[in-house]
Write a protein that holds these residues in place. Sequence first.
Motif, PDB file in Angstrom:
ATOM      1  N   PRO A 123       8.469  14.488   2.922  1.00 47.10           N
ATOM      2  CA  PRO A 123       8.966  13.222   3.457  1.00 47.10           C
ATOM      3  C   PRO A 123      10.423  12.955   3.079  1.00 47.10           C
ATOM      4  CG  PRO A 123       6.729  12.929   2.675  1.00 47.10           C
ATOM      5  CD  PRO A 123       7.137  14.318   2.272  1.00 47.10           C
ATOM      6  N   LEU A 124      10.807  13.311   1.859  1.00 42.89           N
ATOM      7  CA  LEU A 124      12.192  13.099   1.434  1.00 42.89           C
ATOM      8  C   LEU A 124      13.162  13.933   2.260  1.00 42.89           C
ATOM      9  CD1 LEU A 124      14.242  11.836  -0.507  1.00 42.89           C
ATOM     10  CD2 LEU A 124      13.831  13.778  -2.057  1.00 42.89           C
ATOM     11  N   GLU A 134      17.439   3.891   3.023  1.00 45.76           N
ATOM     12  CA  GLU A 134      16.498   3.044   2.300  1.00 45.76           C
ATOM     13  C   GLU A 134      15.195   3.790   2.036  1.00 45.76           C
ATOM     14  OE1 GLU A 134      17.202   0.317   0.820  1.00 45.76           O
ATOM     15  OE2 GLU A 134      19.233   0.381   1.636  1.00 45.76           O
ATOM     16  N   THR A 135      14.784   4.599   2.983  1.00 44.59           N
ATOM     17  CA  THR A 135      13.585   5.405   2.786  1.00 44.59           C
ATOM     18  C   THR A 135      13.825   6.450   1.704  1.00 44.59           C
ATOM     19  OG1 THR A 135      12.953   5.085   5.097  1.00 44.59           O
ATOM     20  CG2 THR A 135      11.911   6.911   3.931  1.00 44.59           C
ATOM     21  N   VAL A 136      14.997   7.071   1.724  1.00 40.12           N
ATOM     22  CA  VAL A 136      15.342   8.045   0.685  1.00 40.12           C
ATOM     23  C   VAL A 136      15.328   7.387  -0.689  1.00 40.12           C
ATOM     24  CG1 VAL A 136      17.210   9.459  -0.253  1.00 40.12           C
ATOM     25  CG2 VAL A 136      16.682   9.558   2.185  1.00 40.12           C
ATOM     26  N   ARG A 137      15.942   6.217  -0.775  1.00 42.24           N
ATOM     27  CA  ARG A 137      15.986   5.508  -2.054  1.00 42.24           C
ATOM     28  C   ARG A 137      14.578   5.164  -2.547  1.00 42.24           C
ATOM     29  NH1 ARG A 137      19.449   1.979  -0.704  1.00 42.24           N
ATOM     30  NH2 ARG A 137      21.282   2.886  -1.721  1.00 42.24           N
ATOM     31  N   PHE A 138      13.745   4.675  -1.642  1.00 42.07           N
ATOM     32  CA  PHE A 138      12.372   4.336  -2.019  1.00 42.07           C
ATOM     33  C   PHE A 138      11.603   5.571  -2.476  1.00 42.07           C
ATOM     34  CE2 PHE A 138       7.945   4.442  -0.562  1.00 42.07           C
ATOM     35  CZ  PHE A 138       7.397   3.478  -1.402  1.00 42.07           C
ATOM     36  N   LEU A 139      11.707   6.675  -1.725  1.00 38.40           N
ATOM     37  CA  LEU A 139      10.974   7.888  -2.078  1.00 38.40           C
ATOM     38  C   LEU A 139      11.395   8.428  -3.440  1.00 38.40           C
ATOM     39  CD1 LEU A 139      10.945   9.648   1.405  1.00 38.40           C
ATOM     40  CD2 LEU A 139       8.944   8.766   0.186  1.00 38.40           C
ATOM     41  N   LEU A 140      12.689   8.377  -3.717  1.00 37.67           N
ATOM     42  CA  LEU A 140      13.171   8.838  -5.022  1.00 37.67           C
ATOM     43  C   LEU A 140      12.631   7.959  -6.140  1.00 37.67           C
ATOM     44  CD1 LEU A 140      16.884   9.711  -4.150  1.00 37.67           C
ATOM     45  CD2 LEU A 140      15.068  11.318  -4.725  1.00 37.67           C
ATOM     46  N   GLU A 141      12.633   6.648  -5.927  1.00 34.33           N
ATOM     47  CA  GLU A 141      12.107   5.731  -6.932  1.00 34.33           C
ATOM     48  C   GLU A 141      10.605   5.926  -7.120  1.00 34.33           C
ATOM     49  OE1 GLU A 141      13.235   1.922  -5.468  1.00 34.33           O
ATOM     50  OE2 GLU A 141      15.337   2.095  -6.132  1.00 34.33           O
ATOM     51  N   PRO A 146      13.558  15.771  -5.413  1.00 30.37           N
ATOM     52  CA  PRO A 146      14.672  16.158  -4.550  1.00 30.37           C
ATOM     53  C   PRO A 146      15.046  17.626  -4.656  1.00 30.37           C
ATOM     54  CG  PRO A 146      15.523  15.091  -6.504  1.00 30.37           C
ATOM     55  CD  PRO A 146      14.026  15.026  -6.606  1.00 30.37           C
ATOM     56  N   HIS A 147      14.401  18.346  -5.569  1.00 26.44           N
ATOM     57  CA  HIS A 147      14.728  19.758  -5.778  1.00 26.44           C
ATOM     58  C   HIS A 147      13.893  20.692  -4.899  1.00 26.44           C
ATOM     59  CE1 HIS A 147      15.734  17.618  -9.543  1.00 26.44           C
ATOM     60  NE2 HIS A 147      16.779  18.417  -9.566  1.00 26.44           N
ATOM     61  N   ILE A 148      12.899  20.163  -4.232  1.00 24.46           N
ATOM     62  CA  ILE A 148      12.020  21.003  -3.417  1.00 24.46           C
ATOM     63  C   ILE A 148      12.795  21.626  -2.253  1.00 24.46           C
ATOM     64  CG2 ILE A 148      10.045  20.973  -1.824  1.00 24.46           C
ATOM     65  CD1 ILE A 148       8.762  18.877  -3.619  1.00 24.46           C
ATOM     66  N   LEU A 149      12.548  22.904  -2.003  1.00 24.83           N
ATOM     67  CA  LEU A 149      13.156  23.608  -0.888  1.00 24.83           C
ATOM     68  C   LEU A 149      12.092  23.920   0.155  1.00 24.83           C
ATOM     69  CD1 LEU A 149      15.454  26.183  -2.743  1.00 24.83           C
ATOM     70  CD2 LEU A 149      16.021  23.872  -1.972  1.00 24.83           C
ATOM     71  N   ALA A 150      12.459  23.827   1.422  1.00 25.74           N
ATOM     72  CA  ALA A 150      11.536  24.159   2.506  1.00 25.74           C
ATOM     73  C   ALA A 150      11.411  25.676   2.627  1.00 25.74           C
ATOM     74  CB  ALA A 150      12.023  23.543   3.807  1.00 25.74           C
ATOM     75  N   LYS A 151      10.691  26.130   3.622  1.00 25.49           N
ATOM     76  CA  LYS A 151      10.363  27.551   3.724  1.00 25.49           C
ATOM     77  C   LYS A 151      11.584  28.444   3.925  1.00 25.49           C
ATOM     78  CE  LYS A 151       5.589  27.024   5.262  1.00 25.49           C
ATOM     79  NZ  LYS A 151       4.572  27.309   6.310  1.00 25.49           N
ATOM     80  N   GLY A 170      25.150  11.299  -2.116  1.00 24.26           N
ATOM     81  CA  GLY A 170      25.412  10.754  -3.441  1.00 24.26           C
ATOM     82  C   GLY A 170      24.134  10.481  -4.221  1.00 24.26           C
ATOM     83  N   LEU A 171      23.135   9.903  -3.556  1.00 18.54           N
ATOM     84  CA  LEU A 171      21.862   9.628  -4.222  1.00 18.54           C
ATOM     85  C   LEU A 171      21.205  10.913  -4.724  1.00 18.54           C
ATOM     86  CD1 LEU A 171      20.210   6.945  -1.884  1.00 18.54           C
ATOM     87  CD2 LEU A 171      21.099   6.598  -4.199  1.00 18.54           C
TER      88      LEU A 171
END
Length: 256
Positions: A123-124, A134-141, A146-151, A170-171
């Motif tokens: 989702p992030l 705002e969704t990014v900020r909420f998901l991080l909180e 944020p370190h996950i890599l896709a395939k 920046g976030l």
Amino acid sequence: MEPTHPAEDLSLTQQPSTPEFGDPGEEAPDGSDTVVLSLFPCTPEPGNTEPDAGTSSPQGSSLKHSTTLTNRQRGNEVSALPATLDSLSIHQLAAQGELSQLKEHLRKGDNLINKPDERGFTPLIWASAFGEIETVRFLLEWGADPHILAKERESALSLASTGGYTDIVGLLLERDVDINTYDWNGGTPLLYAVRGNHVKCVEALLARGADLTTEADSGYTPMDLAVALGYRKVQQVIENHILKLFQSNLVPADAE
């Protein structure tokens, strides 16, 4: 995700505008569910040597960056929402910035915060790709990683940089993500920001130590791309950064 365009297609494709809204991963009307980002420079249009940020050149590249970004990423406007938001996945809700519904999904448990889809996008990553700050900020909180890599080693940072979403960049950098992640499509966040002519994003990445020497699969460094594409403001940002690095490394000569 496998590209849907033939390997010899060297252009950054632009889908025709349609009023339809595509969910993440949904096939477009023309049968394509990908956009192609090239990191090989092409000749800008005559009389337009410095395109606006986010624009693409009609000609070529030897590198394709295949993503699952859909109509909204292509610049089409959303004309209608789905009949019910209840039918959308957590990834679709994140991509669309439907924050209240996203919260409801997460409250149900089931460890959804870092759940990958079939391409490895969390989702992030989706929210970052679509510029939903705002969704990014909420998901991080909430605890999204944020370190996950896709395939194909796509990261939230690389996709935010591709879109020129400087605030999101920046976030993510505040969370100490790898600023120089090299994905299987042959690019780093800085290379994608330069290719998109995203000046502020380039500045932010350089300020946090992005590597200027890393080459795309096409053999071009960030400066090479900026010069070849005629992105003068990006060139100036890179030149100023190099000058600052040079000045900071100057050591006064010992007095004789």
